[in-house]
Motif scaffolding. Structure first.
Motif, PDB file in Angstrom:
ATOM      1  N   VAL A 177       0.833  -1.201   0.000  1.00 27.09           N
ATOM      2  CA  VAL A 177       0.000   0.000   0.000  1.00 27.09           C
ATOM      3  C   VAL A 177       0.870   1.254   0.000  1.00 27.09           C
ATOM      4  O   VAL A 177       1.861   1.352   0.726  1.00 27.09           O
ATOM      5  CB  VAL A 177      -0.928  -0.009   1.229  1.00 27.09           C
ATOM      6  CG1 VAL A 177      -1.569   1.352   1.439  1.00 27.09           C
ATOM      7  CG2 VAL A 177      -1.997  -1.078   1.065  1.00 27.09           C
ATOM      8  N   VAL A 178       0.457   2.237  -0.809  1.00 28.45           N
ATOM      9  CA  VAL A 178       1.146   3.536  -0.826  1.00 28.45           C
ATOM     10  C   VAL A 178       0.182   4.680  -0.530  1.00 28.45           C
ATOM     11  O   VAL A 178       0.571   5.842  -0.599  1.00 28.45           O
ATOM     12  CB  VAL A 178       1.849   3.784  -2.179  1.00 28.45           C
ATOM     13  CG1 VAL A 178       2.920   2.739  -2.426  1.00 28.45           C
ATOM     14  CG2 VAL A 178       0.847   3.824  -3.330  1.00 28.45           C
ATOM     15  N   ASN A 179      -1.052   4.391  -0.193  1.00 28.20           N
ATOM     16  CA  ASN A 179      -2.046   5.432   0.062  1.00 28.20           C
ATOM     17  C   ASN A 179      -1.715   6.221   1.331  1.00 28.20           C
ATOM     18  O   ASN A 179      -1.369   5.645   2.364  1.00 28.20           O
ATOM     19  CB  ASN A 179      -3.428   4.782   0.202  1.00 28.20           C
ATOM     20  CG  ASN A 179      -4.506   5.797   0.502  1.00 28.20           C
ATOM     21  OD1 ASN A 179      -4.851   6.009   1.651  1.00 28.20           O
ATOM     22  ND2 ASN A 179      -5.023   6.440  -0.536  1.00 28.20           N
ATOM     23  N   HIS A 180      -1.833   7.530   1.268  1.00 29.17           N
ATOM     24  CA  HIS A 180      -1.394   8.380   2.381  1.00 29.17           C
ATOM     25  C   HIS A 180      -2.228   8.153   3.639  1.00 29.17           C
ATOM     26  O   HIS A 180      -1.702   8.244   4.758  1.00 29.17           O
ATOM     27  CB  HIS A 180      -1.442   9.856   1.963  1.00 29.17           C
ATOM     28  CG  HIS A 180      -2.808  10.460   2.059  1.00 29.17           C
ATOM     29  ND1 HIS A 180      -3.212  11.213   3.135  1.00 29.17           N
ATOM     30  CD2 HIS A 180      -3.874  10.414   1.217  1.00 29.17           C
ATOM     31  CE1 HIS A 180      -4.457  11.613   2.952  1.00 29.17           C
ATOM     32  NE2 HIS A 180      -4.875  11.140   1.799  1.00 29.17           N
ATOM     33  N   SER A 181      -3.526   7.895   3.503  1.00 24.04           N
ATOM     34  CA  SER A 181      -4.351   7.695   4.692  1.00 24.04           C
ATOM     35  C   SER A 181      -3.912   6.457   5.459  1.00 24.04           C
ATOM     36  O   SER A 181      -3.735   6.489   6.687  1.00 24.04           O
ATOM     37  CB  SER A 181      -5.823   7.574   4.294  1.00 24.04           C
ATOM     38  OG  SER A 181      -6.296   8.774   3.726  1.00 24.04           O
TER      39      SER A 181
END
Length: 840
Positions: A32-36
């Motif tokens: 995962v690279v999503n900021h949240s």
């Protein structure tokens, strides 16, 4: 967008979720690279380290509660004290605040993610692995025991022969790579990905605070990284950077540490103050008084904080003129801080405050931080500082500033944004119980410590005799410490229980004004179904239905029709849209690269240097592989039609976020380089045993020849850039290969220079500094050459062309930087010693 062409909200959500969603399974979670998701991981990991650090603090208070105790052996006690400070400063405070910023900033500035999501993921894994390596030392009873500031010579090989100091130096350097990654990421994202129309003067105050924090990290952390590298080289290879007999000086470590250490106090304070500046207007029911004054105070605080480091060193024998200067600067920094306090009070005075649970914690912060600021002004006075230096008075001041200035606003922010994250409200009863136990316990612990300090109790002592008269005060402090721990436990219990038993929150339950409250609770991975236009500092107060408009796709770039992760890139000052930024998707490469660096750290700990080199090479290969499918690569952003897009994709321009990322990263590199130059000139002018050889070991013809080859390559690259941006790309690949060959020539001449110098780095600090400086130059020359070689290959494949001119400009920044740094090194290390010393 016309009504007929607007997508249905449900289809819009499905389209965006397919592109932005986190993949299932353990392999998917690791990629995962999503900021949240990453922001929450940073905060959850920071919370674990905070609890571990709190347990260590309770062990310390148990040991000191009564005189003459043997609750812990002396060596274990010193490890516990060192690890408590290290964990709280390096593994909790900075990562927790960075995690909060990573989670919130895109939501507050109206975008879908940070500009370099894989860099965020890489930073998280570096933080996790570095923290595990550092904390493993305590479990193995090999923890550092020289204090969290690791003063030399106490932390050097002679007085700390075990691996404890190595755990600290390598683990902290690993963690600071994470901090720098987040600093670069946040700086670029705030400057380049704000919502259309969100000029700097309309940006939320929290974003201003985070921007200042991120830039301070970029400039402030490299001196400590340099100091850690030099000390580890001294311990592992015998290079005498901090050993007087070899021409070094232990005070150099203090300079390098506090060049980082005092800005870090404000790196921790500013985001917490940003939380306060965000919450007070909301609960006062009016805009903050003096927005411009607050921004000016933040900027001035950031600048002044870099001129205070010597006030930690008033007792080491520095000249009186320097003491007077740094004493005045230490008092001057109170002015911008006081401006913020008066602005907060004026906003509350002119508004109608609601004493909600978050505001209760803000009130506690105001009381405690003002007290800590007053004792800070006292410590800025040199005669008083001499009297209380290294006593419990300083420990108490530090906790009033850092715990009062960071923990209380952090808990206030946690209660404020909790409904956004979970969709449920916290418990007022548990929250207020936690506040009063924490507030009273904190003051009971650390107010008393001011008195024990004034009575002469030194910090970091293992035990004390009852005749000293400190018994009762230490017992009260220990009781207060456990009371504070009970308060924190109540807060944590509330956070755990509210997800199941808390009442469902309504949208924007606090009546806030900023964009994050226009989102669903909890927000989707893509944040905004369409990207809003913002022309106000208080968008939700002026347009309460903005969230519904965004969800219906009534604003820019609704959905993901191209199957790409897209943001809008704007001008740094005005927010005017310039390009569409396309982001990479989920990837395991950040994890693998961080694992390779973890192998490097562990190998250095056990002195397996070939394995460390292998791990370093593996990290380099993975990072280059990471950069390959980027920019103009078809997998990064395939064109779905032949017509140019308006606005264009960033890889079809000459000034995308990658260029800004390289620029900010080189700012950090420059801080490292300037710290190295500072060390060279400091030892040259201060160390009593420094020996400048009569004849410089560096060959002037080779120095100039290597610089000439690189200069020719840099000038050629600049000319090719101008031609490329003018729309001509014939012969581009051949030119890039030729420029890379000049970089290779520079590298060969530099290696010959190092070989002919015949340095003795273990016998002389002079030669040790020369070796580090030359290796620094060679590493940058190698990187510039390799990246240019790859650019030539990409040009032959069509990934770089007049239509795709983005990437060479990014590499050119590295060439410009190394060109300037190299000639500065030539002047400082090659020419100046000859001119002053008369050497040939």
């Amino acid at each position: 967008m016309s009504e007929s062409r607007r997508p249905e909200p449900e289809r819009l959500h499905q389209e965006l979720s397919a592109v932005w969603g986190n993949p299932p399974g353990w392999r998917g979670r690791l990629s995962v690279v999503n900021h949240s998701t990453l922001g929450l991981r940073f905060m959850a990991t920071g919370l674990v380290f905070f609890l571990l650090g709190g347990v260590l603090a309770m062990l310390v208070r148990s040991q000191l509660a009564l005189p003459g105790q043997a609750f812990m052996a002396p060596e274990i006690y010193h490890q516990v004290v060192t690890m408590h400070g290290t964990v709280m400063m390096f593994l909790f405070a900075i990562p927790m605040l960075e995690g909060l910023a990573i989670y919130l900033i895109p939501k507050m500035i109206g975008t879908r993610d940070l500009a370099c999501p894989r860099l965020t993921a890489f930073g998280y894994w570096c933080y996790l692995f570095g923290g595990i390596i550092l904390f493993a030392s305590l479990l193995l009873e090999m923890a550092p025991d020289s204090g969290w500031f690791m003063y030399t010579p106490l932390s050097s090989g002679e007085f700390s022969p075990g691996p404890g100091s190595d755990f600290w130096l390598l683990g902290i350097t690993f963690v600071e790579i994470s901090a720098l990654s987040a600093g670069v990421e946040l700086t670029v994202s705030i400057l380049r990905t704000r919502a259309p129309g969100m000029a700097l003067h309309r940006m939320p105050l929290f974003a201003w605070y985070i921007l200042a924090m991120a830039l301070m990290i970029v400039v402030g952390f490299p001196p400590l990284i340099l100091g850690s590298v030099l000390l580890e080289l001294e311990r592992a290879a015998g290079m005498p950077f901090f050993t007087v007999a070899g021409g070094g000086d232990p005070i150099l470590w203090q300079h390098l540490f506090w060049l980082f250490g005092h800005p870090e106090v404000y790196i921790i304070f500013l985001p917490a103050a940003g939380i306060v500046s965000t919450l007070i207007p909301v609960f006062a029911g009016r805009p903050i008084v003096g927005y411009g004054w607050v921004v000016a105070a933040v900027v001035i605080t950031g600048f002044i904080s870099f001129g205070l480091w010597v006030h930690h060193m008033f007792t080491v024998g520095i000249p009186q003129l320097a003491q007077a200067f740094f004493s005045a600067a230490s008092m001057l920094v109170a002015v911008p801080t006081a401006i913020q306090v008066f602005v907060w009070l004026a906003t509350l005075w002119l508004g109608r405050p609601r004493m909600t649970l978050p505001m209760l914690w803000v009130s506690g912060f105001l009381v405690i931080f003002v007290c800590g600021g007053l004792t800070g002004v006292m410590l800025a006075l040199v005669p008083f500082n001499w009297q209380v230096h290294d006593t419990h008075f300083v420990v108490a001041h530090l906790h009033y500033v850092l715990v009062g200035g960071m923990l209380f606003p952090l808990v206030a922010g946690a209660y404020y944004w909790l409904p956004l994250v979970t969709g449920r409200m916290p418990s007022e009863r548990l929250g207020r119980l936690g506040f009063w136990l924490t507030f009273l316990g904190f003051n009971l612990t650390f107010l008393i410590m001011h008195w024990t300090g004034l009575l002469g109790m030194p910090r970091r002592i293992y035990t004390y005799d009852t005749a000293m008269g400190w018994d009762l005060y230490n017992l009260i402090s220990s009781i207060g410490g456990f009371m504070m721990a009970a308060g924190i436990a109540a807060v944590l219990l509330d956070l755990v229980l509210h997800g199941r038993y808390g009442r469902t929150a309504t949208r924007n339950p606090w009546g806030a004004d900023s964009l994050e409250w226009s989102l669903a609770m909890p927000p989707a991975n893509y944040n905004f179904a369409s990207l809003p236009r913002v022309e106000s500092r208080h968008p939700l107060w002026e347009a309460p239905t903005l969230g519904d408009e965004i969800a219906r796709g009534e604003h820019a770039r609704p959905g993901a029709p191209h199957g790409r992760r897209e943001l809008l890139g704007g001008e740094a000052l005005t927010g005017r849209v310039r390009e569409v930024i396309h982001l990479p998707g989920n990837s395991l490469l950040p994890l693998y690269a961080a694992l390779c660096l973890a192998v490097v750290c562990v190998s250095l700990l056990v002195r397996l240097y070939p394995l460390a080199l292998l791990g370093l090479a593996g990290a380099g290969v993975l990072l280059l592989r990471w950069s390959w499918e980027n920019g103009g690569h078809p997998r990064a952003a395939p064109l779905v039609h032949d017509e140019p897009e308006d606005p264009p994709l960033h890889s079809r321009t000459a000034d995308g976020p990658g260029r800004w990322t390289m620029g900010v990263a080189l700012l950090a590199d420059g801080a490292f380089f300037l710290s190295l130059l500072f060390g060279w000139f400091y030892l040259w002018t201060v160390s009593p045993e420094w020996q400048m050889p009569e004849q410089s070991p560096l060959s002037l013809p080779l120095l100039v020849g290597a610089g000439g080859a690189f200069t020719l390559g840099a000038v050629w690259l600049e000319r090719r850039l101008r031609v490329l941006r003018a729309g001509e790309d014939s012969g581009l690949a051949a030119a890039l290969f030729s420029i890379a060959a000049l970089g290779g020539l520079h590298l060969l001449l530099g290696a010959a220079l190092l070989w002919r110098a015949e340095l003795a780095p273990t016998a002389s600090a002079h030669d040790a500094v020369l070796l580090v400086a030359l290796l620094y130059a060679l590493a940058h020359g190698l990187l510039a050459g390799v990246l240019t070689l790859l650019q030539g290959r990409r040009a032959t494949l069509g990934y770089v062309s007049a239509r795709l001119p983005f990437e060479p400009g990014v590499v050119a920044l590295l060439w410009r930087y190394h060109l300037g740094a190299y000639w500065i090194l030539v002047a400082a290390l090659g020419l100046l010693p000859r001119l002053i010393g008369g050497g040939a």
